[in-house]
Design a protein around this motif. Structure first.
Motif, PDB file in Angstrom:
ATOM      1  N   TRP A 124       0.808  -1.209   0.000  1.00 21.52           N
ATOM      2  CA  TRP A 124       0.000   0.000   0.000  1.00 21.52           C
ATOM      3  C   TRP A 124       0.853   1.276   0.000  1.00 21.52           C
ATOM      4  O   TRP A 124       0.418   2.315  -0.476  1.00 21.52           O
ATOM      5  N   TYR A 157       1.481   1.765  -3.597  1.00 21.46           N
ATOM      6  CA  TYR A 157       0.265   1.821  -4.417  1.00 21.46           C
ATOM      7  C   TYR A 157      -0.380   3.199  -4.327  1.00 21.46           C
ATOM      8  O   TYR A 157      -0.883   3.740  -5.316  1.00 21.46           O
ATOM      9  N   PHE A 158      -0.417   3.760  -3.106  1.00 22.31           N
ATOM     10  CA  PHE A 158      -1.026   5.077  -2.896  1.00 22.31           C
ATOM     11  C   PHE A 158       0.047   6.157  -2.746  1.00 22.31           C
ATOM     12  O   PHE A 158       1.234   5.863  -2.540  1.00 22.31           O
ATOM     13  N   GLN A 159      -0.385   7.404  -2.810  1.00 17.04           N
ATOM     14  CA  GLN A 159       0.503   8.535  -2.600  1.00 17.04           C
ATOM     15  C   GLN A 159       1.008   8.565  -1.153  1.00 17.04           C
ATOM     16  O   GLN A 159       0.434   7.928  -0.263  1.00 17.04           O
ATOM     17  N   VAL A 217      -1.343   9.369   1.865  1.00 15.73           N
ATOM     18  CA  VAL A 217      -2.518   8.504   2.024  1.00 15.73           C
ATOM     19  C   VAL A 217      -2.235   7.456   3.088  1.00 15.73           C
ATOM     20  O   VAL A 217      -1.211   6.773   3.054  1.00 15.73           O
ATOM     21  N   VAL A 225      -3.759   4.029   4.910  1.00 18.57           N
ATOM     22  CA  VAL A 225      -4.722   2.922   4.793  1.00 18.57           C
ATOM     23  C   VAL A 225      -5.186   2.530   6.191  1.00 18.57           C
ATOM     24  O   VAL A 225      -4.385   2.128   7.035  1.00 18.57           O
ATOM     25  N   ALA A 272      -9.284   4.416   2.825  1.00 20.24           N
ATOM     26  CA  ALA A 272      -8.060   5.208   2.744  1.00 20.24           C
ATOM     27  C   ALA A 272      -8.336   6.654   3.123  1.00 20.24           C
ATOM     28  O   ALA A 272      -9.359   7.225   2.716  1.00 20.24           O
ATOM     29  N   ARG A 318      -6.775  10.519   3.100  1.00 23.22           N
ATOM     30  CA  ARG A 318      -5.781  11.374   2.445  1.00 23.22           C
ATOM     31  C   ARG A 318      -5.690  12.712   3.169  1.00 23.22           C
ATOM     32  O   ARG A 318      -6.703  13.336   3.477  1.00 23.22           O
ATOM     33  N   VAL A 333     -12.087   2.450  -1.545  1.00 23.03           N
ATOM     34  CA  VAL A 333     -11.516   2.080  -2.836  1.00 23.03           C
ATOM     35  C   VAL A 333     -11.619   0.568  -3.009  1.00 23.03           C
ATOM     36  O   VAL A 333     -11.225  -0.196  -2.114  1.00 23.03           O
TER      37      VAL A 333
END
Length: 427
Positions: free
Chosen positions: A366, A369-371, A374, A376, A399, A401, A411
């Motif tokens: 993760w 995968y995410f910025q 972000v 999780v 998630a 942000r 998501v």
């Protein structure tokens, strides 16, 4: 002797007062139910009219942006009309046909907005717009029958359940079937899905009308002494089922069971609800108890929401091979806030049961995968439709942000190929 006469007179007087009170309670309940159904019928008619206009308006423009704006409205309105019609006192066959037709229309708008194939939309929609206008007019004419009942719910419910078809509503039902087949012909995958919807896989032996009543009494002992009326679905219904109506004191309702095996499809009871007495935790505990009584033991809690009368609690089947939730195999319960009584149940999706194909969940990092901003908070394995009538194993991720002005998203990511299927803004 005089004492005995006094006692008998008091008893007769008490019985008269009780009968009068019971009669008033029944009339009050029927007036309340009639008002609710009238509001839902009016709401469905208005939204259906708006939907038809929006489809027609989408054909006005050559500009793709203008068409795109209408597509969003069509998708939203088709969902709104489906919601209104699903709660109406109409026979299940017509309700299913309506939900299917509107669902296909909404999905067509959604997919067109996604793919940008506006040429295909302009070619297909003139016929659908014309058919939808005819359906809207027929529906408006047919619903006047309900208003003519002047608040007599028993008369209306007997009218709906009658084996002799009502001419006006029968016209709507026939038109829906014809337009559904011509406007939205099934693909191979949709045909397989339709077989599931029509309960083709049920192999249980047939039950009789008497057995259907006994099944209802067993599932819902609170109404075992009610007055029951049973009607069978029409020959054109997607699958045979029994519609069992009941009336007991302040309770008025129905239960639908499949003819094969007597599986409960839906249950609804109307009665006055007093002030809130149960907490959310107590309601959820009651919901789990009701599931056990319905012999539904392979589901897990998904979510709950409330209105001023009841809690609506949703569960989903747990896939035994990987413990992932199958959202398409859902169970919805309506729990009274005052006593925790089961006021409604929708188990149709649970009975239809998805055939899950073996899939492998590949892990995701993760952090990559995410910025970077972000976080999780939750990851859950689920099965959900990918838009092509296929149940895909997915990661459902909550998630967050940002920092002080954080935003939360749900998501849904395909667990095998890691493609994002859905993103929902939560807060």
């Amino acid at each position: 002797m005089r004492t005995m006469l006094v006692i008998l007179s008091a008893a007769v007087l008490g019985l008269g007062v009780y009968s009068y009170t019971l009669h008033n309670d029944k009339e009050n309940l029927e007036r309340t139910v009639h008002a609710q159904y009238t509001e839902k019928l009016t709401d469905a008619s208005e939204k259906l009219s708006y939907l038809q206009r929006s489809v027609s308006q989408s054909l006005l423009f050559k500009d793709d942006t203008a068409v795109h704006n209408e597509l969003d409205t069509i998708w939203r309105l088709s969902s709104d009309v489906r919601s209104s019609i699903s709660n109406l006192p109409i026979d299940q066959e017509m309700s299913s046909n309506w939900l299917g037709y509107l669902g296909r229309l909404g999905e067509e708008a959604k997919q067109t907005a996604k793919t940008g194939d506006y040429v295909a939309w302009r070619e297909k929609m003139p016929k659908i717009s014309s058919n939808l206008q005819a359906l809207s007019e027929e529906w408006a004419t047919a619903t006047t029958d309900f208003y003519r009942q002047d608040g007599k719910v028993d008369v209306w419910m007997n009218h709906v359940a009658s084996k002799e078809p009502n001419t006006k509503f029968d016209n709507v039902k026939k038109s829906l079937k014809d337009y559904g087949e011509s406007d939205f012909p099934l693909t191979l995958s949709e045909s397989d899905w339709q077989k599931k919807v029509e309960l083709k896989a049920l192999q249980d032996s047939l039950i009789t009308e008497k057995e259907a009543i006994e099944k209802v009494k067993t599932l819902f002992p609170m109404i075992k002494d009610a007055t029951f009326t049973v009607t069978k679905s029409s020959d054109t219904a997607p699958y045979p089922f029994y519609h069992v109506q009941f009336h007991q004191g302040i309770r008025l309702g129905y239960a639908d069971l499949t003819e094969k095996g007597g599986h409960l499809l839906s249950y609804l009871v109307e009665r006055p609800v007093d002030e809130d007495k149960l907490s959310q935790d107590q309601v959820l505990k009651k919901a789990e108890e009701h599931l056990k009584k319905l012999d539904i033991t392979d589901v897990a809690f998904v979510e709950s929401r409330e209105n001023h009368l009841a809690w609506h609690v949703t569960f989903a089947r747990v896939n035994p091979s990987d413990n992932a939730l199958i959202y398409a195999d859902g169970v919805q319960l309506k729990i009274a806030k005052d006593t925790g009584e089961l006021l409604g149940a929708n188990t149709m999706e649970y009975v239809q049961a998805e055939a899950i194909k073996p899939q492998t969940a590949k892990p995701i990092d993760w952090k990559t995968y995410f910025q970077d901003d972000v976080r999780v908070e939750e990851v859950k394995k689920i099965y959900t439709d990918n838009g092509q009538f296929e149940q895909r194993l997915c990661y459902q991720v909550i998630a967050v942000r940002g920092g002080k002005t954080s935003e939360t998203f749900r998501v849904v990511i395909d667990a095998e190929n890691h493609k994002v299927l859905k993103v929902e803004y939560l807060s």
